[in-house]
Design a protein around this motif. Sequence first.
Motif: not given
Length: 499
Positions: A40-41, A43-45, A47-48, A50, A118-120, A165
């Motif tokens: 998850p971390e 993937l969040n990086q 998606l951050a 954008r 929010n990286q949805n 989401d």
Amino acid sequence: MTLTDIKFSEFLKDFEKTLKYLFHEKEDINKLSLNRGLPPELLNQILAERPLSVAIPEEYGGRGSIVKECLGILAAASYESLPLSLTFGINIALFLEPVSKYADDSVKQGIFSRFLENQNMGGLMITEPDYGSDALNMKTMHQEEADGYRIKGTKHWQGLTGLADFWIIAARKTLDNGELGRDIDFFISDNSINEQKVVVEELYDNAGLYMIPYGLNKLDLKVPASYRLHPETTGIKMMLDILHRSRMQFPGMGMGFIKRMLDEAMAHCTNRIVGNGNLMAIDQVQYSISRMQSAYTICSAMCAKSSEISGITHNLATEGMEANTMKAVVTDLMQECSQLLVQLSGANGYRISHIGGRGIMDSRPFQIFEGSNEMLYAQIAEMITRSMKKQKQLNLFDFLKELSLTSEACLHFKDDLSFTISQALSQRKLVDLGKILARIICVSYVLDLGKKGFRNDLVQNCIDTVRHEVAALMCSFKFENNVQVIEGYTEQSSWLKFV
């Protein structure tokens, strides 16, 4: 400073640098690809950065839903990871673009803000356990209530199952007599709201694309009226518009993947010494890599064409010919390129940790989902033969010569195409003919790209490669083959009795 103030070339370069760092320095993409899902971390990086902003309209803080940018992001992702690119493709073509085009204005800002801040993520639910490509007979139903809609049903094989989401869900209206209406409606559901939460009953053990969860989803949802999508005419035409636009974005996912297969093959064959020379000096190796370069050229031409015709301002409901061509041909090329890389790489290629071995399994489902390629090829042939019949033209070459999509390209195939189609074709012949027609359409894309300055030697090699392929397909098409399945084949067919 807004996202649109950043030149796309800079935006793309920064994104590529981020992927390279995350997949090759911070983590090892070859090891990551052996695990289910992405951390998850990580993937969040990703998606951050954008990347999905390319599919969000400018008035909602995005980069403006420009097809060229969407395909560029997909290609950058697929060069490093085909599953990551497909994750983006699902979000872009199957959620963000439909929301941009068909959702109520009152809900767009909230949804797009969550994607940007929010990286949805979001996906699309159409397929059901008993109704795969037969979407028009789906059994998921909806019923209007005082303050919204109740949706009940079962969906499966949705990419991002349990991870998305938001979902866009296809359903049919429950009529007063208990039957389901013929048209299809689409609704947004927000998984953060209890009464809209999709229940995941099972996660599937998909053989490739390990990063993407697939599974079985149970629906018993209540969504507000504002979450219904609004078609321009009918829901079925809206579905076709969505699916055709998605198929026209497959070249973006194919572009980076094919280039990676080609780059890996060329590097390996240049550096691998056999006897007094390298692999590149071998004639069969030259042939194999030339096919990969042809795939690279065709995919490049598809991306250029898609950028011109598949934006959300266009309605693509009736553009099945080009949508089917792009999806079927590019996915065939993706699978072929991964197979060629594995063959050229020897034993090392036959490992999941090898980009080629992994590529075979990751690219294979692309030939199946969103319409199996055999079905799409048959549809292409049916469209052409139906038009020929309507115009009372029996000669295939003469017909294609007058069709704007193929008028120039067909001249390279005159000898093969100069024959008449005077009777109904079997389904297996329609598939053969569809493969031929799709490749001729692709040559028209390549010729258009060549006129814009794309290097001529790649264009000429590509045309020669496709001519060779079409000649082989024509032999298959003209060969009389009506072989049928033999029931009870085990009787008198054990070789042990005859030795």
